[in-house]
Design a protein around this motif. Structure first.
Motif, PDB file in Angstrom:
ATOM      1  N   GLY A 182      -8.299  -6.004   3.069  1.00 50.31           N
ATOM      2  CA  GLY A 182      -9.415  -6.355   2.189  1.00 50.31           C
ATOM      3  C   GLY A 182      -9.451  -5.616   0.862  1.00 50.31           C
ATOM      4  N   ASN A 183      -8.329  -4.910   0.507  1.00 47.50           N
ATOM      5  CA  ASN A 183      -8.277  -4.176  -0.764  1.00 47.50           C
ATOM      6  C   ASN A 183      -7.609  -5.038  -1.840  1.00 47.50           C
ATOM      7  N   PRO A 184      -8.387  -5.504  -2.867  1.00 47.35           N
ATOM      8  CA  PRO A 184      -7.796  -6.387  -3.875  1.00 47.35           C
ATOM      9  C   PRO A 184      -6.773  -5.692  -4.766  1.00 47.35           C
ATOM     10  N   ARG A 185      -6.710  -4.330  -4.758  1.00 45.77           N
ATOM     11  CA  ARG A 185      -5.758  -3.601  -5.597  1.00 45.77           C
ATOM     12  C   ARG A 185      -4.535  -3.120  -4.796  1.00 45.77           C
ATOM     13  N   ALA A 186      -4.405  -3.595  -3.543  1.00 43.79           N
ATOM     14  CA  ALA A 186      -3.280  -3.165  -2.702  1.00 43.79           C
ATOM     15  C   ALA A 186      -1.964  -3.620  -3.329  1.00 43.79           C
ATOM     16  N   ILE A 187      -0.878  -2.775  -3.169  1.00 44.24           N
ATOM     17  CA  ILE A 187       0.454  -3.101  -3.670  1.00 44.24           C
ATOM     18  C   ILE A 187       1.497  -2.513  -2.703  1.00 44.24           C
ATOM     19  N   ASN A 188       2.540  -3.273  -2.457  1.00 45.15           N
ATOM     20  CA  ASN A 188       3.633  -2.815  -1.580  1.00 45.15           C
ATOM     21  C   ASN A 188       4.791  -2.388  -2.463  1.00 45.15           C
ATOM     22  N   ASP A 189       5.082  -1.080  -2.441  1.00 41.21           N
ATOM     23  CA  ASP A 189       6.163  -0.552  -3.296  1.00 41.21           C
ATOM     24  C   ASP A 189       7.352  -0.023  -2.491  1.00 41.21           C
ATOM     25  N   TRP A 190       7.529  -0.479  -1.246  1.00 39.02           N
ATOM     26  CA  TRP A 190       8.612   0.033  -0.449  1.00 39.02           C
ATOM     27  C   TRP A 190       9.499  -1.037   0.170  1.00 39.02           C
ATOM     28  N   ASP A 191       9.005  -2.368   0.229  1.00 33.98           N
ATOM     29  CA  ASP A 191       9.818  -3.393   0.883  1.00 33.98           C
ATOM     30  C   ASP A 191      10.888  -3.929  -0.066  1.00 33.98           C
ATOM     31  N   ILE A 192      11.584  -4.959   0.376  1.00 30.72           N
ATOM     32  CA  ILE A 192      12.685  -5.522  -0.397  1.00 30.72           C
ATOM     33  C   ILE A 192      12.224  -6.093  -1.727  1.00 30.72           C
ATOM     34  N   ASN A 193      10.994  -6.658  -1.713  1.00 31.23           N
ATOM     35  CA  ASN A 193      10.464  -7.204  -2.977  1.00 31.23           C
ATOM     36  C   ASN A 193      10.272  -6.083  -3.994  1.00 31.23           C
ATOM     37  N   ALA A 194       9.762  -4.958  -3.501  1.00 31.15           N
ATOM     38  CA  ALA A 194       9.567  -3.823  -4.396  1.00 31.15           C
ATOM     39  C   ALA A 194      10.897  -3.333  -4.911  1.00 31.15           C
ATOM     40  N   ALA A 195      11.916  -3.310  -3.993  1.00 26.23           N
ATOM     41  CA  ALA A 195      13.247  -2.861  -4.394  1.00 26.23           C
ATOM     42  C   ALA A 195      13.825  -3.790  -5.451  1.00 26.23           C
ATOM     43  N   ASN A 196      13.460  -5.064  -5.411  1.00 29.50           N
ATOM     44  CA  ASN A 196      13.929  -6.041  -6.408  1.00 29.50           C
ATOM     45  C   ASN A 196      13.074  -6.050  -7.690  1.00 29.50           C
ATOM     46  N   GLY A 197      12.075  -5.213  -7.721  1.00 32.08           N
ATOM     47  CA  GLY A 197      11.230  -5.104  -8.923  1.00 32.08           C
ATOM     48  C   GLY A 197      10.075  -6.061  -8.952  1.00 32.08           C
ATOM     49  N   VAL A 198       9.785  -6.721  -7.849  1.00 25.51           N
ATOM     50  CA  VAL A 198       8.648  -7.655  -7.820  1.00 25.51           C
ATOM     51  C   VAL A 198       7.798  -7.331  -6.586  1.00 25.51           C
ATOM     52  N   PRO A 199       7.069  -6.224  -6.607  1.00 23.24           N
ATOM     53  CA  PRO A 199       6.287  -5.827  -5.435  1.00 23.24           C
ATOM     54  C   PRO A 199       5.187  -6.832  -5.114  1.00 23.24           C
ATOM     55  N   SER A 200       4.819  -6.880  -3.854  1.00 23.46           N
ATOM     56  CA  SER A 200       3.732  -7.748  -3.405  1.00 23.46           C
ATOM     57  C   SER A 200       2.392  -7.135  -3.843  1.00 23.46           C
ATOM     58  N   LYS A 201       1.418  -8.002  -4.271  1.00 22.55           N
ATOM     59  CA  LYS A 201       0.156  -7.487  -4.844  1.00 22.55           C
ATOM     60  C   LYS A 201      -1.042  -8.219  -4.268  1.00 22.55           C
ATOM     61  N   GLY A 202      -2.183  -7.491  -4.265  1.00 21.73           N
ATOM     62  CA  GLY A 202      -3.472  -8.101  -3.985  1.00 21.73           C
ATOM     63  C   GLY A 202      -3.789  -8.332  -2.535  1.00 21.73           C
ATOM     64  N   LEU A 203      -4.883  -9.127  -2.321  1.00 25.81           N
ATOM     65  CA  LEU A 203      -5.420  -9.329  -0.985  1.00 25.81           C
ATOM     66  C   LEU A 203      -4.414  -9.960  -0.034  1.00 25.81           C
TER      67      LEU A 203
END
Length: 239
Positions: A170-191
């Protein structure tokens, strides 16, 4: 010459002419006595004829009197004619006015044509009342569901909330900076943890272009899930 009544008698023009005649006669007699010699001491006997008043002597007076009467009569006649003409003119004006009044009374007054009523202006459409939503997870989901419904994109409140709690708690500012997307420079964002390329590809018109905006994030994610899985309700893990 004095009259038998008290006061001085007035001499008329005729009287004056008679007296003048007597004076001339007496003068002629005196001249005759003066030119006859030897008779200076004798007093001649002079017969004086009385002067008679003739109609000729009275003619001038009568003419003046008659002329005055004629002038007065002419003036009276002229005034009479002028009064008659003025009266006739006034009578004609009165008769004309009465005739006009009768004619006007007989002439029906045509009513003025009624002006057609102006067509009523159509009422301006009422401005849509913007629905108020709570600024929390419950309000974000409800607002997103109304947008999805208007675009015929399937989703339910339960399916959205279940996936939100798993992805971001439920955190609208959440961001994933450790998975493969983050490694590719496009981290997952939002709810619902959507990456920027997917958010842009499935963005729904009428929502913000900010992937951290909670309503825009939910709506784009549900649009993507409906395209890939049929509905966000069918998503139970990472997608």
């Amino acid at each position: 010459m004095r009259s038998t009544t008290t006061g001085t008698a007035r001499l008329t023009k005729t009287h004056k002419l008679s007296a003048a005649g007597i004076t001339v006669a007496m003068g002629a007699a005196a001249l005759a006595m003066a030119v006859t010699p030897g008779q200076a001491t004798e007093t001649p006997s002079i017969a004086v004829k009385p002067v008679a008043w003739t109609t000729t002597d009275l003619g001038a007076h009568d003419h003046i009197t008659q002329q005055a009467k004629t002038t007065a009569a002419d003036a009276a006649e002229a005034k009479k004619k002028a009064d008659a003409a003025a009266k006739a003119k006034a009578d004609k004006a009165r008769a004309d006015q009465q005739a006009a009044s009768r004619s006007q009374a007989r002439t029906p007054v045509k009513p003025a044509p009624a002006k057609p009523a102006a067509p009523a202006k159509p009422a301006a459409p009422a401005a849509p009342v913007k629905k108020a939503y709570a600024d929390n997870l419950d309000g974000w989901i409800k607002e997103s569901l109304d947008i999805l419904k208007s675009k015929n994109i399937p989703a339910t409140y339960e399916g959205i909330k279940r996936n939100v709690m798993r992805e971001s708690t439920g955190n609208p500012r959440a961001i994933n900076d450790w998975d493969i997307n983050a490694a590719n420079g496009v981290p997952s964002k939002g709810l619902l943890q959507i990456i920027d390329p997917t958010f842009k590809a499935y963005h729904v018109e009428g929502t913000s272009w900010d992937p951290y905006d909670p309503v825009a994030n939910i709506t784009a994610s549900c649009n993507y899930a409906a395209d890939k899985y049929g509905s966000m309700d069918n998503v139970n893990s990472a997608y």
